[in-house]
Design an enzyme around this catalytic site. Structure first.
Site, PDB file in Angstrom:
ATOM      1  N   ARG A 127       0.824  -1.199   0.000  1.00  0.00           N
ATOM      2  CA  ARG A 127       0.000   0.000   0.000  1.00  0.00           C
ATOM      3  C   ARG A 127       0.865   1.259   0.000  1.00  0.00           C
ATOM      4  O   ARG A 127       1.805   1.376   0.752  1.00  0.00           O
ATOM      5  CB  ARG A 127      -0.897   0.023   1.238  1.00  0.00           C
ATOM      6  CG  ARG A 127      -1.692   1.307   1.320  1.00  0.00           C
ATOM      7  CD  ARG A 127      -2.768   1.267   2.378  1.00  0.00           C
ATOM      8  NE  ARG A 127      -3.333   2.605   2.535  1.00  0.00           N
ATOM      9  CZ  ARG A 127      -4.329   2.894   3.339  1.00  0.00           C
ATOM     10  NH1 ARG A 127      -4.887   1.939   4.056  1.00  0.00           N
ATOM     11  NH2 ARG A 127      -4.783   4.117   3.426  1.00  0.00           N
TER      12      ARG A 127
ATOM     13  N   ARG B  47      -7.025   2.631  -2.986  1.00  0.00           N
ATOM     14  CA  ARG B  47      -6.099   1.967  -2.085  1.00  0.00           C
ATOM     15  C   ARG B  47      -6.015   0.475  -2.377  1.00  0.00           C
ATOM     16  O   ARG B  47      -7.005  -0.178  -2.706  1.00  0.00           O
ATOM     17  CB  ARG B  47      -6.491   2.217  -0.638  1.00  0.00           C
ATOM     18  CG  ARG B  47      -7.946   2.020  -0.383  1.00  0.00           C
ATOM     19  CD  ARG B  47      -8.416   2.842   0.800  1.00  0.00           C
ATOM     20  NE  ARG B  47      -8.204   4.267   0.629  1.00  0.00           N
ATOM     21  CZ  ARG B  47      -8.096   5.139   1.641  1.00  0.00           C
ATOM     22  NH1 ARG B  47      -8.164   4.714   2.872  1.00  0.00           N
ATOM     23  NH2 ARG B  47      -7.931   6.413   1.415  1.00  0.00           N
TER      24      ARG B  47
ATOM     25  N   ASP C 276      -6.953  -1.687   2.744  1.00  0.00           N
ATOM     26  CA  ASP C 276      -7.261  -0.853   3.888  1.00  0.00           C
ATOM     27  C   ASP C 276      -7.807  -1.776   4.968  1.00  0.00           C
ATOM     28  O   ASP C 276      -8.766  -2.515   4.715  1.00  0.00           O
ATOM     29  CB  ASP C 276      -8.336   0.160   3.448  1.00  0.00           C
ATOM     30  CG  ASP C 276      -8.477   1.327   4.391  1.00  0.00           C
ATOM     31  OD1 ASP C 276      -7.634   1.481   5.295  1.00  0.00           O
ATOM     32  OD2 ASP C 276      -9.435   2.085   4.219  1.00  0.00           O
TER      33      ASP C 276
ATOM     34  N   ASP D 259      -9.234  -1.757   8.846  1.00  0.00           N
ATOM     35  CA  ASP D 259      -9.708  -0.889   9.920  1.00  0.00           C
ATOM     36  C   ASP D 259     -10.252  -1.712  11.077  1.00  0.00           C
ATOM     37  O   ASP D 259     -11.106  -2.585  10.872  1.00  0.00           O
ATOM     38  CB  ASP D 259     -10.855   0.007   9.426  1.00  0.00           C
ATOM     39  CG  ASP D 259     -10.395   1.079   8.458  1.00  0.00           C
ATOM     40  OD1 ASP D 259      -9.248   1.533   8.568  1.00  0.00           O
ATOM     41  OD2 ASP D 259     -11.199   1.461   7.586  1.00  0.00           O
TER      42      ASP D 259
HETATM   43  N1  ROI Z   1     -15.428   3.466  -0.468  1.00  0.00           N
HETATM   44  C1  ROI Z   1     -15.867   2.201  -0.473  1.00  0.00           C
HETATM   45  N2  ROI Z   1     -16.916   1.880  -1.215  1.00  0.00           N
HETATM   46  N3  ROI Z   1     -15.256   1.217   0.268  1.00  0.00           N
HETATM   47  C2  ROI Z   1     -14.188   1.500   1.035  1.00  0.00           C
HETATM   48  O1  ROI Z   1     -13.645   0.596   1.701  1.00  0.00           O
HETATM   49  C3  ROI Z   1     -13.701   2.820   1.073  1.00  0.00           C
HETATM   50  N4  ROI Z   1     -12.633   3.171   1.841  1.00  0.00           N
HETATM   51  C4  ROI Z   1     -12.182   4.411   1.892  1.00  0.00           C
HETATM   52  C5  ROI Z   1     -12.774   5.527   1.062  1.00  0.00           C
HETATM   53  C6  ROI Z   1     -11.712   6.029   0.103  1.00  0.00           C
HETATM   54  C7  ROI Z   1     -13.218   6.663   1.982  1.00  0.00           C
HETATM   55  N5  ROI Z   1     -13.920   5.082   0.295  1.00  0.00           N
HETATM   56  C8  ROI Z   1     -14.358   3.801   0.291  1.00  0.00           C
HETATM   57  O2  ROI Z   1     -11.167   4.704   2.693  1.00  0.00           O
END
Ligand code: ROI
Length: 160
Positions: free
Chosen positions: A83, A92, A95, A97
């Site tokens: 990443r 990305r 990600d 979280d």
């Molecule tokens: N939008 C979607 N659909 N799914 C995500 O995981 C996601 N993650 C983000 C941002 C760029 C805000 N938008 C996203 O971090």
């Protein structure tokens, strides 16, 4: 042992594969076991629209890592997987979280638990409710009810 829900998202370089790769890495963390994993969900980007659609998923892990320890481990997985930060709310590779950690509520400079935006995002709540139909978010209540109340939908059918 702590029970932690983790949200996964990707919209670059074969997103479905990136999610599976990250799930494998999470399962290999010390004192951490993957308990369950949701289906993969397609979603329209929240943020700039000139980026690819996302694939999202949620998993449940059983871990002895602290919130900070787990955060650092997840950041390392993101980095090792390749990443690089491109732009705010942009595309990305992967990600990861922390959404919920037991029924803990905490805020530091680096980490807010529960995740501050999770109750507003169907691409988080839908996979969460799939693997934990009765789950409650501290202070906010039933994830299933929160999902039903959402006005905007990002979820789309995944064609793979
Ligand atoms: N939008 C979607 N659909 N799914 C995500 O995981 C996601 N993650 C983000 C941002 C760029 C805000 N938008 C996203 O971090």
């Amino acid at each position: 042992m702590h029970y932690v829900y983790i949200g996964l998202g990707s919209n670059l370089s074969d997103p479905g594969q990136q999610i599976l790769l990250a799930l494998n890495s999470i399962n290999e963390l010390p004192n951490t076991d993957l308990v369950s994993t949701s289906s993969l969900y397609g979603s329209k980007p929240l943020g700039p629209q000139d980026q690819p659609d996302f694939v999202n998923s949620v998993c449940l892990v059983k871990t002895e890592l602290s919130p900070q320890g787990l955060l650092e481990a997840l950041k390392k997985i993101e980095k090792d997987q390749g990443r690089v930060k491109k732009r705010l709310w942009g595309e990305r590779l992967i990600d990861l979280d922390i959404l919920l950690y037991d029924d803990m509520e905490m805020t530091t400079e680096e980490l807010t638990i529960p995740h501050s935006q999770m109750h507003l995002r169907d691409f988080v709540l839908k996979p969460l409710v799939e693997i934990a139909p009765a789950i409650k978010i501290p202070k906010l209540g039933s994830a299933e009810q929160l999902l039903a109340q959402l006005a905007d939908g990002y979820l789309i059918t995944l064609n793979s």
